[in-house]
Scaffold this motif. Sequence first.
Motif, PDB file in Angstrom:
ATOM      1  N   ASN A 254     -43.672 -50.920 -31.994  1.00 38.99           N
ATOM      2  CA  ASN A 254     -42.563 -51.522 -32.965  1.00 38.99           C
ATOM      3  C   ASN A 254     -42.430 -52.818 -33.029  1.00 38.99           C
ATOM      4  OD1 ASN A 254     -41.831 -48.504 -33.353  1.00 38.99           O
ATOM      5  ND2 ASN A 254     -40.501 -48.321 -31.682  1.00 38.99           N
ATOM      6  N   GLN A 255     -43.505 -53.470 -32.678  1.00 34.72           N
ATOM      7  CA  GLN A 255     -43.116 -55.044 -32.699  1.00 34.72           C
ATOM      8  C   GLN A 255     -42.267 -55.808 -31.752  1.00 34.72           C
ATOM      9  OE1 GLN A 255     -45.266 -57.149 -34.636  1.00 34.72           O
ATOM     10  NE2 GLN A 255     -46.553 -55.411 -34.612  1.00 34.72           N
ATOM     11  N   LEU A 256     -42.069 -55.026 -30.725  1.00 36.73           N
ATOM     12  CA  LEU A 256     -41.050 -55.729 -29.839  1.00 36.73           C
ATOM     13  C   LEU A 256     -42.109 -55.812 -28.262  1.00 36.73           C
ATOM     14  CD1 LEU A 256     -38.733 -56.622 -28.273  1.00 36.73           C
ATOM     15  CD2 LEU A 256     -38.083 -54.252 -27.817  1.00 36.73           C
ATOM     16  N   PHE A 257     -42.319 -57.011 -27.850  1.00 37.67           N
ATOM     17  CA  PHE A 257     -43.351 -57.113 -26.788  1.00 37.67           C
ATOM     18  C   PHE A 257     -42.484 -57.582 -25.495  1.00 37.67           C
ATOM     19  CE2 PHE A 257     -45.868 -59.978 -24.021  1.00 37.67           C
ATOM     20  CZ  PHE A 257     -46.876 -59.288 -23.805  1.00 37.67           C
TER      21      PHE A 257
ATOM     22  N   LEU B 248     -32.935 -55.935 -29.625  1.00 38.59           N
ATOM     23  CA  LEU B 248     -32.095 -54.876 -28.887  1.00 38.59           C
ATOM     24  C   LEU B 248     -31.821 -53.469 -29.848  1.00 38.59           C
ATOM     25  CD1 LEU B 248     -30.783 -54.802 -26.039  1.00 38.59           C
ATOM     26  CD2 LEU B 248     -31.381 -57.051 -27.049  1.00 38.59           C
ATOM     27  N   ARG B 249     -32.041 -53.428 -30.883  1.00 40.35           N
ATOM     28  CA  ARG B 249     -32.071 -52.437 -31.866  1.00 40.35           C
ATOM     29  C   ARG B 249     -33.353 -51.314 -31.643  1.00 40.35           C
ATOM     30  NH1 ARG B 249     -34.654 -50.744 -36.451  1.00 40.35           N
ATOM     31  NH2 ARG B 249     -35.112 -53.075 -36.814  1.00 40.35           N
ATOM     32  N   LEU B 250     -34.623 -52.406 -31.592  1.00 34.18           N
ATOM     33  CA  LEU B 250     -35.808 -51.771 -31.425  1.00 34.18           C
ATOM     34  C   LEU B 250     -35.924 -51.224 -29.964  1.00 34.18           C
ATOM     35  CD1 LEU B 250     -38.033 -54.368 -33.314  1.00 34.18           C
ATOM     36  CD2 LEU B 250     -37.651 -51.807 -33.968  1.00 34.18           C
ATOM     37  N   PHE B 251     -35.419 -51.900 -28.956  1.00 31.36           N
ATOM     38  CA  PHE B 251     -35.420 -51.465 -27.781  1.00 31.36           C
ATOM     39  C   PHE B 251     -34.565 -50.268 -27.529  1.00 31.36           C
ATOM     40  CE2 PHE B 251     -33.562 -52.460 -23.372  1.00 31.36           C
ATOM     41  CZ  PHE B 251     -34.599 -52.121 -22.484  1.00 31.36           C
ATOM     42  N   CYS B 252     -33.550 -50.027 -27.904  1.00 30.47           N
ATOM     43  CA  CYS B 252     -32.775 -48.957 -27.604  1.00 30.47           C
ATOM     44  C   CYS B 252     -33.335 -47.694 -28.237  1.00 30.47           C
ATOM     45  CB  CYS B 252     -31.217 -49.068 -28.162  1.00 30.47           C
ATOM     46  SG  CYS B 252     -30.583 -50.388 -27.114  1.00 30.47           S
ATOM     47  N   GLU B 253     -33.855 -47.842 -29.500  1.00 33.41           N
ATOM     48  CA  GLU B 253     -34.564 -46.834 -30.220  1.00 33.41           C
ATOM     49  C   GLU B 253     -35.643 -46.273 -29.329  1.00 33.41           C
ATOM     50  OE1 GLU B 253     -35.364 -48.248 -34.233  1.00 33.41           O
ATOM     51  OE2 GLU B 253     -33.396 -48.254 -34.919  1.00 33.41           O
ATOM     52  N   THR B 254     -36.405 -47.270 -28.965  1.00 31.16           N
ATOM     53  CA  THR B 254     -37.470 -46.895 -28.136  1.00 31.16           C
ATOM     54  C   THR B 254     -37.186 -45.987 -26.959  1.00 31.16           C
ATOM     55  OG1 THR B 254     -38.680 -48.777 -28.832  1.00 31.16           O
ATOM     56  CG2 THR B 254     -39.796 -47.723 -26.860  1.00 31.16           C
TER      57      THR B 254
END
Length: 490
Positions: A445-448, A479-485
């Motif tokens: 999701n493009q978060l490393f 943080l949105r991508l992090f929590c969704e993952t």
Amino acid sequence: MPSPVDIPFRSFIDIDRNAATPIFLQIVNQLIKAIQHNRIPPNAKLPGTRQLSQLLNVHRNTVVSSYDELAAQGWLIIRPNQGAFVISSIPTSRAKVHAQSHYPKETGFSFKRSILLDNPYDFGDYTYVFNDGTPDIRLTQINDLSRVYSAAMKRKMNRKKMGYYNHEGSEYFKEQLAHYIHLSRGLNITPSNLLITRSSEMSLFIISEILLRAGDIVAIGSPGYFSANMIFQKNRALLYVIPVDQEGIDTDALRRLCEKQKVRMVYITPQHHYPTTVSLSAPRRMALLQLADRYGFAIVEEDHDYDFHYDKQPLLPLATADTGGMVVYVGSFGKSLAPGFRTGFIVAPDNLMQEMRKHLGIIDRQGDVLMEHALGEMIEEGVIHRHLKRSLKIYKERRNKIINLLDGKCSSWLSAEKPSGGLAVWATFHSPINLAKLAQHSAENQLFIPRNILYQQKGLTAMRIGFGHMNEEELEQSLRLFCETIKQLG
């Protein structure tokens, strides 16, 4: 002796007319390779300069220059009225001729390998990136840095000094830094108590080389700082872990260890423990100093982010209360600046400093006199103070932002305490989750998420999440991508 006509010069001499290397040197280098790999055998006669120039489509003077250079280097013998000949004795290469167009992939000799020094850092080209807490170089006052550095280069007095560098460091910078440390951290030192290094890791390396021997016991906090641990293990020290709670390292557990074992060194990051960010409480600071006096171990105090405080005045370094010479203080300067303007330093008593200067003279004799002089001027002019004052306000807002986001978006899965300083938060998961899978799915999701910020062991699943390098919009999106993952993983 083979005829020059029989040697396929065009097959191994390839001239690049757009290269920065002069053509005559290109010919020289490729002829040397051909001689080394027996494409041109010993005693072989080379074509005349006119003949080779026509063959390679270059000016004859270019070939003359090439032959002269080869003769000067000892590869050819030029005999008047006879021509140019390859020398008769050439060392034989074991490698096959056809493999020599590429640099060797492996050494031909054995060497010691170490898994202790495997690089724990990961890097990736992604839209959003977590790290363990680094500054935002976009906040750096580039104009101030370039002005001071340019002025340092232009001064005649500095140009005279550029040719010689005392590996003990710029005396001007050390004077300014000693004054700065005294005012900001309460350490009553002189320049003779300072050693300038490239980084905190270099500082720890030098200290370990002097203080540690094989089998020495080093007490470290758990969880702890992996880079420091690797340095200590490189010196074949034995690491004993001491629990860390909300008051920092457990001095009672350390005392029990000292009653059973001879501890040589205790490594701590008391201002903000790495990675949990907790501060060592005042009672435990005093208890640690008393244990050092009683059991004779050295305390290595690393203050990697002392300059970053938001809510209250920071506790003074442990070294300020040390009257017995038991503490070696390791710090960094200019961490909020661009990477080239950052440096490390060690504060220690004179006798230890004398030995450390010897080691620095071996691994970093050149130093960087211009950078140090520029940093000294930034201290004297107050540039550092003004830059920190501006950036601290922004970092405090980012700290508050990431805490609010974690509390709002991720509170069902983890919790994070608001740190009083530093550039990272410590987030602990309510229940175990596979952090490796979390990092893998986040990357999709493009978060490393690099592995060095992940902590997973029995009874602990946690992350150290840096916020300093991201602005508020980047914090929100990452943080949105992090929590969704996390939600996708259940």
